[in-house]
Design an enzyme around this catalytic site. Sequence first.
Site, short mmCIF file in Angstrom:
data_model
loop_
_atom_site.label_atom_id
_atom_site.label_comp_id
_atom_site.label_asym_id
_atom_site.label_seq_id
_atom_site.Cartn_x
_atom_site.Cartn_y
_atom_site.Cartn_z
CG ASP A 4 39.04 35.85 2.14
OD1 ASP A 4 38.42 36.86 1.73
OD2 ASP A 4 38.94 35.43 3.31
CG MET B 121 43.89 27.41 0.15
SD MET B 121 43.61 25.66 -0.19
CE MET B 121 42.14 25.35 0.80
CB SER C 261 43.69 30.84 4.57
OG SER C 261 42.91 29.67 4.38
CB THR C 262 46.56 26.97 3.97
OG1 THR C 262 45.29 26.83 3.36
CG2 THR C 262 47.21 25.61 4.16
CG HIS D 185 39.89 31.28 5.76
ND1 HIS D 185 40.54 31.29 4.54
CD2 HIS D 185 39.22 32.45 5.83
CE1 HIS D 185 40.27 32.41 3.91
NE2 HIS D 185 39.49 33.14 4.67
#
Length: 357
Positions: free
Chosen positions: A292, A289, A170-171, A196
Amino acid sequence: MKIRVLVVDDSAVMRAVLTEIINQAPDMEVVGTAPDAAVARQKVKETSPDVLTLDVEMPNMNGLEFLDKVMRLRPMPVIMISSQTAQGSETTLQALELGAVDYVAKPRGSLAGLPISYAQEIHEKIRAAHGARLKVLRAAPAEPHPVAVARPAPAATSAWGDRVVCIGASTGGTEAIKEVLCRLPANMPGIVMVQHMPEMFTASFARRLDSLARIRVKEAEQGERILPGHAYLAPGHSHLEIRRSGNGYVCELLQTPPHNRHRPAVDVLFNSAAQHARGSAVAALLTGMGKDGAQGMLAMRRAGAWTIGQDQESCVVYGMPREAAQIGACCEVAPLTQVAERIVAALQGGRRVAAHA
């Protein structure tokens, strides 16, 4: 103490919307706004913000030029505000390469009556950016592959049997995934990935990865066979699962509700690998973050897969890998520069763990 945010956007309406949204959160405040880079430079000196939100497209000096100067002269967490267009997504990916922590896609259509989820996304990303590691992650030394030059032929399907590699992020994940893929050899088993990001961004991201890695990279398509030497990125509109097909796997795209507030979600991919690939899978959970992927990775480990979590020191945001480590989902933890090496070692060594409930 509140997180101090400077909002830079050439649209007065967008500046007002972002200011209102940010000031709604009890732990953050807008300390200034700017319509262009010249004003922003002065406001940075005057307000010393903790986080900067930066429009990609601005007059005189565009967002990329200003970001480059900021990261060289006064590094700070930057969140890009990007239009959901092909050009906007390409520019945003370049911004992440320059050191931006994350991005927020501008809403399509009217800015009136934005959903609560949009404000929540901005609040979460500002908090994550405030605590992020300001490290520009450079890809492994790999030259882009000119279209006219043929890549090495991948291993035959039988060479890997039913092995498959699953990656989630993600991030900070766009640079992390690029780092991992650019370090992998061409003769890998099929790779499936979830990052994401919105639909337009995944298309651009897949093309960018394909231009850099030895492996062929594309967006996954419904029913597509997962081939050696190829990596498949979940499109921004759908969850990605894998399903058995003979001695291999195919991609399944699902537009079912978001999981962990994400679609695509890493957990959905990892859970399908736990069910259908079991001990034949290797998984890596990278920077991001939230949580998930943690439960899905635990399911994979329990099914016999070898699982790797990125370590805290090399993560932009140590969220998802931390959650996985805390619940015992990781067989090993490694710095980003060694994740590709650990994936290959797990495949070559036939590493699997005893499946247990």
